[in-house]
Design an enzyme around this catalytic site. Structure first.
Site, PDB file in Angstrom:
ATOM      1  N   ILE A  90      21.331 -26.716 -22.540  1.00  0.00           N
ATOM      2  CA  ILE A  90      21.195 -25.443 -21.838  1.00  0.00           C
ATOM      3  C   ILE A  90      21.075 -25.710 -20.352  1.00  0.00           C
ATOM      4  O   ILE A  90      20.287 -26.566 -19.930  1.00  0.00           O
ATOM      5  CB  ILE A  90      19.942 -24.694 -22.327  1.00  0.00           C
ATOM      6  CG1 ILE A  90      19.949 -24.557 -23.838  1.00  0.00           C
ATOM      7  CG2 ILE A  90      19.851 -23.329 -21.666  1.00  0.00           C
ATOM      8  CD1 ILE A  90      18.592 -24.242 -24.407  1.00  0.00           C
ATOM      9  N   CYS A  91      21.865 -24.988 -19.572  1.00  0.00           N
ATOM     10  CA  CYS A  91      21.787 -25.101 -18.122  1.00  0.00           C
ATOM     11  C   CYS A  91      20.959 -23.919 -17.614  1.00  0.00           C
ATOM     12  O   CYS A  91      21.476 -22.825 -17.466  1.00  0.00           O
ATOM     13  CB  CYS A  91      23.192 -25.088 -17.526  1.00  0.00           C
ATOM     14  SG  CYS A  91      23.221 -25.086 -15.743  1.00  0.00           S
TER      15      CYS A  91
END
Lengths: 152, 511
Positions: A90-91
């Site tokens: 996840i960014c």
């Protein structure tokens, strides 16, 4: 010690109740927890799907951010989102060194992810997803993300 | 109170509440205390609990008899309680909880943005941030390190002080619990379970303050009941709670039994223990004290049947246990049997469960089974290849033989043809000669019949003269001529040979 005490408190609080759409699956130790989330609002992209999140805590938690990734198995896909790679990474600035704050906790991270999915309208992967997934060998916490999207 | 500090004279307990805010006793008071204690304990180093009236109270003695000697002063270390590790009796208001450690504030501080944290937690959080970029963990406001953190309102501190906590030594047996403000005094002065260093000179084990007056208990002894070896310190606890050979009273019927037998007593004997009806295994739900169960048993049909059921059950279990190894053996034997079958009939057993490749079968692409359980293919391979090569040899010889046979018969046919041709040729020649001879004979006969009529007397002399010359020349064709004459002219058999021979010589000269 610090992390254990704090996680113990979080765990007992979570066992007494969690917001709608978040469920604690496994918390046998203070190193790795599994939680399930689903999008409560009617978002057609995520209709009827449940996603599994893995938290990995360092001994310095909550000073250091936990590593948070989506995990995939038969019944839990990786959600489509412009900031979620297909290997589950996840960014999100919240989970990065610079964006993390010790006042966050497991529950608040789950709520953030939930709302991040709820507000999404594009069923797509981040640009360069294939390359990243193929070549990435780093752990999430060692990746330097560039945060460019202020709308999430 | 990190350094070993002398203990102030025992105040009234209640006054400690007031002094708790200044947890470190002032330098003046502490020095006073030390001097007075030194004076008091100087006469004898013996530890006498409840000494002469002039001496301090026993409590103070216990708390402070170690610092009384000079050598001890530097070694007694009581660790002040860590506010973060305290156990709270009741859950506290969420407004008093630090967002970083999720526990009630230890020493709360405030930031300009009006967010509150424990001092320690805030320091921890700021450690991870760069200098000059300290921010509030909650709102990320930039913090001016020189002015902040600020002090908190008095009312907040009071609320925190009123939270009820357990003694940090509660695990060792202390049952004290009171407002948080008093915990420091309790641990440092009054708690009998606080660990201090042993009074013996060369012993470094900690000992509970209440046991200090007993002297060093850190030597090994044997329990006189069960002969376990353990430390003297733990002996009393062992004998009251654990020693199996010490008698104890049954919790149900107050009978005295050895601890090791207590379980068996409760399980099988104790009249007051709560037990289920023996028919429980077939569904009776009656549960009561054993005496009542005995009464119930007489009327309970299930209790009467229970032994039979139990017997059947054990029999079933026994049989099942026996069945299992047998089934396993059957499987093993079946495996062995199929292996043997495969070994014996490798060619026509492709359909069997055991994977066997037939080396003579050209359609079978893979030469070996993936994982043979027994090395049958290896064992069979050399004879199979030998067989193969022999077979090839035989077939080659067979074709060579056929070839040779064909060539021989061809030659014979050719030769026979030639001989037949020659024979035909010869036959034709012979036929030709026969025709000539026939023609000559008929001519000779005609001449003779014509001549015999004209000169019957003079013919005798002429034929006699020619007979001597013509006899050797006609000897080669004599047999044939004779045959011809026999077949063609039976009418001339009566003639004399001389006359005939002379006739043929005349014919030759004529041709």
């Amino acid at each position: 010690m610090f992390a254990t005490k704090r996680l113990g408190k979080e765990l007992s609080k979570m066992q007494s109740g969690l917001p709608n759409g978040i469920e604690l699956i496994k918390a046998d130790d203070f190193k790795e927890w599994l939680l399930d989330i689903r999008v409560v609002d009617a978002n057609p992209i995520y209709q009827g799907e449940v996603y599994r999140i893995k938290f990995m805590f360092s001994p310095n938690y909550p000073i250091e951010a936990p590593e948070v990734v989506f995990v995939q198995d038969e019944s839990h896909p990786i959600p489509y989102h412009p900031h979620i790679y297909s290997n589950g990474i996840i960014c999100l600035d919240l989970l990065d060194r610079t964006g993390w704050s010790p006042v966050h906790n497991v529950e608040s991270v789950c709520i953030s992810l939930q709302s991040m999915l709820t507000g999404n309208t594009k069923k797509e992967r981040p640009p360069g997803d294939e390359n990243f997934v193929r070549s990435n060998t780093q752990r999430p916490r060692d990746i330097n993300f560039v945060f460019h999207d202020p709308h999430v | 109170m990190s350094s070993p500090s002398p203990i102030p004279p025992p105040n009234d307990r209640r006054s400690s509440r007031a002094s708790s805010n200044a947890s470190q006793p002032g330098p003046g008071s502490s020095s006073n205390a030390t001097s007075s204690l030194d004076v008091a304990s100087e006469p004898s180093d013996l530890l006498v609990v409840g000494g002469p009236p002039s001496s301090p109270s026993p409590l103070a003695l216990r708390a402070s008899n170690s610092p009384s000697s000079k050598r001890r002063k530097s070694r007694v270390e009581k660790i002040p309680p860590d506010l973060h590790l305290l156990e709270y009796v009741s859950p506290c208001d969420s407004n008093l909880v630090c967002l970083i450690c999720h526990a009630p504030f230890g020493k709360p501080v405030r930031l300009v943005c009006d967010h509150y944290f424990c001092r320690d937690c805030l320091d921890h959080a700021w450690e991870a941030q760069q200098d000059g970029h300290k921010t509030c963990p909650t709102c990320r406001n930039r913090v001016d390190v020189d002015r902040e953190p600020l002090s908190v309102p008095r009312i907040l501190e009071n609320m925190l002080d009123e939270l009820v906590v357990k003694c940090p030594n509660s695990r060792l047996g202390c049952e004290w619990s009171d407002q948080r403000a008093n915990v420091q005094d309790h641990v440092m002065l009054y708690c009998e379970y606080t660990l201090v260093e042993c009074g013996s000179y060369d012993c470094r084990f900690p000992v509970s303050q209440k046991d200090f007056h007993k002297g060093c208990l850190h030597y090994t002894v044997n329990c006189e009941h069960c002969h376990t070896s353990l430390m003297r310190r733990d002996l009393e606890e062992h004998q009251t709670t654990a020693c199996p050979n010490k008698s104890t009273s049954c919790p149900h019927c107050a009978t005295e039994v050895l601890r090791v037998e207590l379980k068996a007593h409760i399980k099988d004997v104790c009249a007051r223990a709560i037990v289920p009806c023996p028919g429980a295994i077939v569904g009776c739900t009656f549960v009561a004290e054993r005496t009542e169960v005995w009464l119930h048993e007489r009327s309970c049909p299930m209790a009467t049947m229970a032994p039979h059921f139990r017997e059947q059950q054990t029999r079933l279990e026994r049989n099942e246990a026996k069945l299992e190894p047998l089934a396993r053996r059957v499987v093993i034997l079946e495996d062995g049997l199929s292996n043997i079958t495969n070994m014996l009939y490798p060619a026509n057993d492709n359909a069997s469960s055991f994977p066997v490749t037939n080396p003579l079968d050209p359609n079978n692409a893979d030469a070996f089974p993936p994982a043979p359980l027994v090395p049958t293919p290896d064992f069979r391979l050399p004879p199979a290849s030998l067989h193969d090569s022999l077979r090839e040899e035989v077939s080659r010889i067979a074709t060579a033989l056929t070839e040779v046979e064909g060539r021989a018969s061809m030659m014979i046919i050719n030769d026979g043809q030639r001989f037949k041709d020659e024979l035909l040729h010869t036959n034709a020649n012979i036929n030709n000669m026969r025709v000539q001879l026939h023609w000559l004979m008929s001519t000779t006969l005609q001449q003779r019949t014509a001549n015999s009529a004209s000169n019957s007397t003079s013919g005798r002399a002429g034929s006699g003269a020619t007979a001597s010359t013509s006899a050797p020349s006609g000897s080669t064709t004599q047999g044939a001529a004779r045959n011809r004459s026999g077949a063609a002219g039976p009418g001339v058999t009566g003639h004399s040979p001389f006359r005939r021979l002379s006739d043929s010589t005349r014919q030759d000269t004529k041709l």
